[in-house]
Design a protein around this motif. Structure first.
Motif, short mmCIF file in Angstrom:
data_model
loop_
_atom_site.label_atom_id
_atom_site.label_comp_id
_atom_site.label_asym_id
_atom_site.label_seq_id
_atom_site.Cartn_x
_atom_site.Cartn_y
_atom_site.Cartn_z
N GLY A 148 50.88 55.17 -13.30
CA GLY A 148 51.09 56.20 -14.30
C GLY A 148 52.53 56.58 -14.60
N LEU A 149 53.51 55.91 -14.00
CA LEU A 149 54.89 56.25 -14.34
C LEU A 149 55.23 55.72 -15.74
N PRO A 150 56.01 56.49 -16.49
CA PRO A 150 56.47 55.99 -17.79
C PRO A 150 57.35 54.76 -17.57
N PRO A 151 57.44 53.85 -18.55
CA PRO A 151 58.17 52.60 -18.37
C PRO A 151 59.62 52.74 -17.91
N VAL A 152 60.39 53.61 -18.53
CA VAL A 152 61.79 53.74 -18.15
C VAL A 152 61.90 54.32 -16.73
N THR A 153 61.07 55.29 -16.40
CA THR A 153 61.07 55.87 -15.05
C THR A 153 60.69 54.81 -14.02
N ALA A 154 59.69 53.99 -14.33
CA ALA A 154 59.29 52.91 -13.43
C ALA A 154 60.43 51.92 -13.24
N ASN A 155 61.16 51.62 -14.30
CA ASN A 155 62.28 50.70 -14.22
C ASN A 155 63.38 51.26 -13.32
N VAL A 156 63.73 52.51 -13.54
CA VAL A 156 64.79 53.14 -12.74
C VAL A 156 64.36 53.22 -11.27
N THR A 157 63.12 53.62 -11.03
CA THR A 157 62.60 53.70 -9.65
C THR A 157 62.69 52.34 -8.98
N ASN A 158 62.26 51.31 -9.67
CA ASN A 158 62.29 49.96 -9.14
C ASN A 158 63.72 49.52 -8.82
N THR A 159 64.64 49.82 -9.73
CA THR A 159 66.04 49.42 -9.55
C THR A 159 66.68 50.15 -8.38
#
Length: 137
Positions: free
Chosen positions: A21-32
């Motif tokens: 359920g994370l928004p795409p940009v948030t998921a990207n930043v979290t992953n990075t």
């Protein structure tokens, strides 16, 4: 090796973050952010392999930093909807790139200066493109 594996794992972890359920940009930043310390540990653990590579590292760091900064700037300029549309293509590209065979290593020989400059330029170009991808995704 660990850094590469973690980078490959992000092909799976990013979609997993989207699924929870994370928004795409948030998921990207979290992953990075999750991969930052892995990268530091990979460099630290690769010290024996990096021994004697100081000149190459000094030459390539500005290229890598410029590519990463450009990728990050592109991410910040991309609206969330645009990011959602491009991510499947980036993931597909990364997945296919993983499968591509690496070229055979040729015997070491004395090269002429023109051939060496072309090789260095191609290497820098490839690193620049890879770090744009890394900075963006």
């Amino acid at each position: 090796l660990t850094g590469s594996i973690a980078g490959l794992a992000s092909v799976a972890t990013y979609p997993a973050l989207l699924l929870i359920g994370l928004p795409p940009v948030t998921a990207n930043v979290t992953n990075t952010v999750a991969l930052v310390f892995n990268g530091v540990g990979s460099v630290w653990g690769s010290r024996p392999e990096l021994a004697g590579q100081t000149a190459w590292i000094k030459r390539i760091i500005p290229v890598a930093m410029a590519g990463g900064a450009l990728g990050a700037a592109l991410l910040l300029c991309t609206p969330a909807e645009g990011f959602e549309k491009i991510v499947p293509f980036l993931l597909a590209f990364a997945s296919v790139a993983i499968l591509l065979p690496r070229g055979r290593q040729r015997e070491t020989r004395v090269a002429d200066h023109r051939e060496h400059r072309i090789k260095v330029a191609m290497e820098a170009g490839a690193i620049f493109l890879i770090t744009i991808y890394g900075g963006y995704f």
